[in-house]
Design a protein around this motif. Structure first.
Motif, PDB file in Angstrom:
ATOM      1  N   THR A  19       0.868  -1.142  -0.154  1.00 40.45           N
ATOM      2  CA  THR A  19       0.105  -0.037   0.054  1.00 40.45           C
ATOM      3  C   THR A  19       0.867   1.273  -0.233  1.00 40.45           C
ATOM      4  O   THR A  19       0.488   2.355  -0.396  1.00 40.45           O
ATOM      5  N   LYS A  27      -0.881   9.034  -9.760  1.00 37.27           N
ATOM      6  CA  LYS A  27      -2.381   8.771  -9.596  1.00 37.27           C
ATOM      7  C   LYS A  27      -2.672   8.868 -11.302  1.00 37.27           C
ATOM      8  O   LYS A  27      -2.485   9.356 -12.152  1.00 37.27           O
ATOM      9  N   THR A  29      -5.854   9.574 -11.979  1.00 36.56           N
ATOM     10  CA  THR A  29      -7.200  10.335 -12.136  1.00 36.56           C
ATOM     11  C   THR A  29      -6.778  11.495 -13.359  1.00 36.56           C
ATOM     12  O   THR A  29      -5.799  12.123 -13.195  1.00 36.56           O
TER      13      THR A  29
ATOM     14  N   ILE B  34      -5.334  10.016   2.231  1.00 38.47           N
ATOM     15  CA  ILE B  34      -4.592   8.652   2.376  1.00 38.47           C
ATOM     16  C   ILE B  34      -5.155   7.580   1.783  1.00 38.47           C
ATOM     17  O   ILE B  34      -4.622   6.943   1.058  1.00 38.47           O
ATOM     18  N   PHE B  37      -4.873   7.999  -1.845  1.00 38.68           N
ATOM     19  CA  PHE B  37      -3.747   7.983  -2.487  1.00 38.68           C
ATOM     20  C   PHE B  37      -3.194   6.414  -2.782  1.00 38.68           C
ATOM     21  O   PHE B  37      -2.554   5.908  -3.590  1.00 38.68           O
ATOM     22  N   ILE B  38      -3.647   5.730  -1.539  1.00 37.14           N
ATOM     23  CA  ILE B  38      -3.158   4.290  -1.521  1.00 37.14           C
ATOM     24  C   ILE B  38      -3.999   3.708  -2.461  1.00 37.14           C
ATOM     25  O   ILE B  38      -3.547   2.499  -3.246  1.00 37.14           O
ATOM     26  N   ASP B  40      -4.729   4.792  -5.454  1.00 34.60           N
ATOM     27  CA  ASP B  40      -4.189   5.546  -6.820  1.00 34.60           C
ATOM     28  C   ASP B  40      -5.391   6.415  -7.269  1.00 34.60           C
ATOM     29  O   ASP B  40      -5.330   6.849  -8.287  1.00 34.60           O
ATOM     30  N   ARG B  41      -6.051   7.101  -6.314  1.00 31.66           N
ATOM     31  CA  ARG B  41      -6.951   8.339  -6.711  1.00 31.66           C
ATOM     32  C   ARG B  41      -6.288   9.616  -6.150  1.00 31.66           C
ATOM     33  O   ARG B  41      -5.175   9.482  -5.456  1.00 31.66           O
ATOM     34  N   VAL B  42      -7.158  10.871  -6.174  1.00 33.08           N
ATOM     35  CA  VAL B  42      -6.310  11.867  -5.806  1.00 33.08           C
ATOM     36  C   VAL B  42      -7.269  12.473  -4.385  1.00 33.08           C
ATOM     37  O   VAL B  42      -6.692  13.248  -3.910  1.00 33.08           O
ATOM     38  N   ASN B  45     -10.414  17.379  -3.617  1.00 31.51           N
ATOM     39  CA  ASN B  45      -9.578  18.355  -4.229  1.00 31.51           C
ATOM     40  C   ASN B  45     -10.331  19.603  -4.607  1.00 31.51           C
ATOM     41  O   ASN B  45      -9.904  20.479  -5.512  1.00 31.51           O
ATOM     42  N   ARG B  46     -11.822  19.603  -4.442  1.00 35.25           N
ATOM     43  CA  ARG B  46     -12.460  20.610  -4.942  1.00 35.25           C
ATOM     44  C   ARG B  46     -12.634  21.835  -3.874  1.00 35.25           C
ATOM     45  O   ARG B  46     -12.588  23.038  -4.388  1.00 35.25           O
ATOM     46  N   LEU B 202       4.199  -3.467  20.643  1.00 36.48           N
ATOM     47  CA  LEU B 202       3.515  -4.368  19.577  1.00 36.48           C
ATOM     48  C   LEU B 202       2.249  -4.734  20.268  1.00 36.48           C
ATOM     49  O   LEU B 202       1.079  -4.325  19.700  1.00 36.48           O
ATOM     50  N   PHE B 304      -0.922   8.812  10.879  1.00 39.18           N
ATOM     51  CA  PHE B 304      -0.527   8.075   9.513  1.00 39.18           C
ATOM     52  C   PHE B 304      -0.791   6.585   9.635  1.00 39.18           C
ATOM     53  O   PHE B 304      -1.321   6.210   8.682  1.00 39.18           O
ATOM     54  N   TRP B 308      -2.802   4.260   7.173  1.00 38.91           N
ATOM     55  CA  TRP B 308      -2.166   3.473   6.598  1.00 38.91           C
ATOM     56  C   TRP B 308      -2.752   2.046   6.715  1.00 38.91           C
ATOM     57  O   TRP B 308      -3.052   1.154   5.785  1.00 38.91           O
ATOM     58  N   VAL B 309      -2.697   1.606   8.176  1.00 38.63           N
ATOM     59  CA  VAL B 309      -3.210   0.185   8.286  1.00 38.63           C
ATOM     60  C   VAL B 309      -4.550  -0.123   7.920  1.00 38.63           C
ATOM     61  O   VAL B 309      -5.130  -1.028   7.428  1.00 38.63           O
ATOM     62  N   TRP B 311      -6.315   1.255   5.428  1.00 37.68           N
ATOM     63  CA  TRP B 311      -6.685   0.925   4.218  1.00 37.68           C
ATOM     64  C   TRP B 311      -5.578  -0.220   3.677  1.00 37.68           C
ATOM     65  O   TRP B 311      -5.575  -0.193   2.277  1.00 37.68           O
ATOM     66  N   THR B 312      -5.170  -0.914   4.513  1.00 36.75           N
ATOM     67  CA  THR B 312      -4.233  -1.979   4.040  1.00 36.75           C
ATOM     68  C   THR B 312      -4.902  -3.606   4.709  1.00 36.75           C
ATOM     69  O   THR B 312      -5.090  -4.291   3.681  1.00 36.75           O
ATOM     70  N   LEU B 313      -5.522  -3.592   5.775  1.00 30.02           N
ATOM     71  CA  LEU B 313      -6.057  -4.570   6.303  1.00 30.02           C
ATOM     72  C   LEU B 313      -7.611  -4.932   6.293  1.00 30.02           C
ATOM     73  O   LEU B 313      -8.227  -3.750   6.417  1.00 30.02           O
TER      74      LEU B 313
END
Lengths: 154, 353
Positions: A19, A27, A29, B34, B37-38, B40-42, B45-46, B202, B304, B308-309, B311-313
């Protein structure tokens, strides 16, 4: 499963790595209203009826485009050029009406190939937009003929 | 003199409150950014440059939404639920030391709202109250899904609080104090607790994810099977309060982790920097201000990591969650206590003869 597999932590770290790699990736987009997806140079979009260098319509209503059209989207009626209309129509015969039904058209470009006068082209930068009524899809000469470029002579 | 300290404390508490609200607000923005981004989008942003006004737009939208209370809901408790969640979340940051001492003129100002000697106990007590917010809200909704979400939240938080507390005991054995300020001071320079307590950290980290109801432990609000869980029936700013409380909790838990394991406001070579100045007051102030920056950098790194976690798990199954909590984390935490105790004994044996 081995101990490291049962702990899941190596697998989780691997997933986090994937990730993170996507996080820094470029990107995909395209910000649509500001940017548009670039089209192919041979893109076949909306039709245009060209004028010649003097601003006279090139089309002579020979009907070859209508014959070539596999979707039978083109209809036209021919008329004879009168005296004093030489600056409007290039040949002695011209199209009084010329209609393309955008609902039938498959944008194959055969009309473009059939035209002996290089009068009809499919533009690469315009599309036939969506509309509410069916009859709005029948494009007449008012919407097909290329607008006159010379405004300074007026 | 006394009134100066009183006024300073008032201002400081307001500032900390404001900062935690601001960070929670912008957490929603960065969460979406985030996530995007993970994937692959932006992301948003409007609204404003780079979408920076998006949280304001969201809040404005929530304020104008219909305030809906179900017909058979217990109205008092229904309104009380998000209030408790929010109040409890905002209370916790009071005892966290965000910096060392700032010396201005004659007076020295501690950058901590209330320096109680049971700081970490206070955080635990208040955080465990947070589950009441979810529980009351879920129960008062008079909806089976909400109730299920609330029950999940309660049992999950209680289960993971045990392992969390046990992993914490090892840290307290090292520090010998419950005060967060003392724990922070003991980790001066690069002498962070993470070097002595990797296993404990942990366990604490995993429990922190469960305590804040974040993925992979977000079963109380799992939208797929519970349609939002305890906040199914909530709308308008009451829903906003719940979501907001979650982000404040993330901020607080990140601050606690940074304080307990990652040296709070301490950073390597801080003593060298302090001694590099001829004026000790100036040196102290420079190090303190840098330390505040370091503390917030650590907190942001943890926030962060939380996102990050997320959007991964994927989410755990409920039996897996319980099994992880009771069968794995609690025995591991007890083992960690034994190891730490053994380590302290060995250290004393070799250093004191």
């Amino acid at each position: 499963m081995t101990l490291s597999e049962r702990m899941y932590l190596p697998a989780i770290a691997q997933g986090l790595g994937i990730t993170l790699k996507h996080f820094f990736k470029k990107k995909a987009t395209i910000n649509y209203p500001e940017e548009t997806r670039s089209r192919s140079e041979i893109w076949r979009g909306l039709h245009v009826l060209k004028r010649d260098e003097n601003g006279a319509e090139r089309c002579t209503a020979c009907g070859l485009c209508a014959v070539a059209c596999p979707a039978e989207a083109i209809t036209m009626t021919a008329g004879e050029r009168k005296k004093g209309e030489e600056h409007l129509y290039r040949e002695e015969k011209y199209a009084v009406t010329y209609e393309v039904n955008m609902l039938r058209c498959i944008f194959c470009g055969l009309c473009e190939e059939a035209c002996p006068k290089a009068a009809i082209f499919l533009q690469d930068d315009k599309l036939a937009p969506a509309r509410y009524e069916r009859d709005e899809f029948i494009y007449g000469k008012d919407r097909l003929v290329e607008p006159l470029k010379t405004t300074e002579t007026k | 003199m006394d009134s100066v300290v009183l006024i300073y404390k008032g201002i400081y508490i307001l500032a900390i409150f404001g900062i935690s609200l601001l960070i929670a607000t912008y957490s929603t923005y960065f969460e979406r950014k985030i996530a995007a981004f993970i994937q692959d989008r932006v992301g948003p942003n409007r609204a404003g440059p780079m979408g920076l006004l998006q949280p304001l737009a969201d809040a404005g939208k929530l304020f104008f939404k219909e305030e809906f209370i179900p017909a058979n809901a217990n109205k008092t408790l229904f309104i009380l639920g998000p209030g408790i969640a929010m109040l409890v979340a905002a209370m916790t940051s009071a005892v966290i030391p965000f910096g060392d001492t700032l010396i201005l003129g004659e007076t020295s100002f501690d950058l901590i709202a209330i320096d109680v000697n049971i700081g970490i106990l206070y955080i635990f007590a208040v955080v465990s109250l947070g589950v009441y917010g979810l529980m009351i809200g879920g129960w008062a909704s008079n909806n089976k899904f909400s109730l299920l979400g609330a029950i999940r939240a309660a049992s999950q938080n209680i289960s993971y609080e045990l392992a969390m507390g046990l992993s914490l005991i090892a840290v307290l054995m090292l520090s010998g104090s419950l005060s967060l300020k003392v724990i922070a001071e003991q980790q001066a320079g690069f002498n962070w607790n993470i070097w002595y307590q990797p296993l404990g950290f942990l366990i604490f980290l995993i429990c922190a994810f469960a305590e804040t109801n974040r993925t992979p432990f977000d079963l109380p609000e799992s939208e797929a099977e519970l349609i939002g869980g305890y906040h199914t029936e909530y709308s308008s700013m009451k829903l906003g309060m719940y979501l907001f409380a979650e982000y404040i909790n993330i901020f607080v838990v990140s601050a606690v982790m940074a304080t307990l394991y990652f040296g709070a406001y301490n950073f390597p070579f801080m003593e060298n920097l302090r001694n590099a100045f001829d004026d000790p007051v100036l040196g102290n102030n420079v190090v303190t201000i840098l330390g505040v920056g370091v503390m917030f950098a650590k907190i942001f790194a943890f926030i962060f990591f939380f996102m990050w976690v997320r959007w991964t798990l994927p989410r755990f199954r409920y039996d897996q969650l319980m099994k992880l909590g009771w069968n794995i984390l609690i025995p591991l935490a007890i083992l960690n206590i034994l190891l730490t105790g053994g380590g302290i004994l060995l250290y004393d044996y070799f250093t004191q003869g």
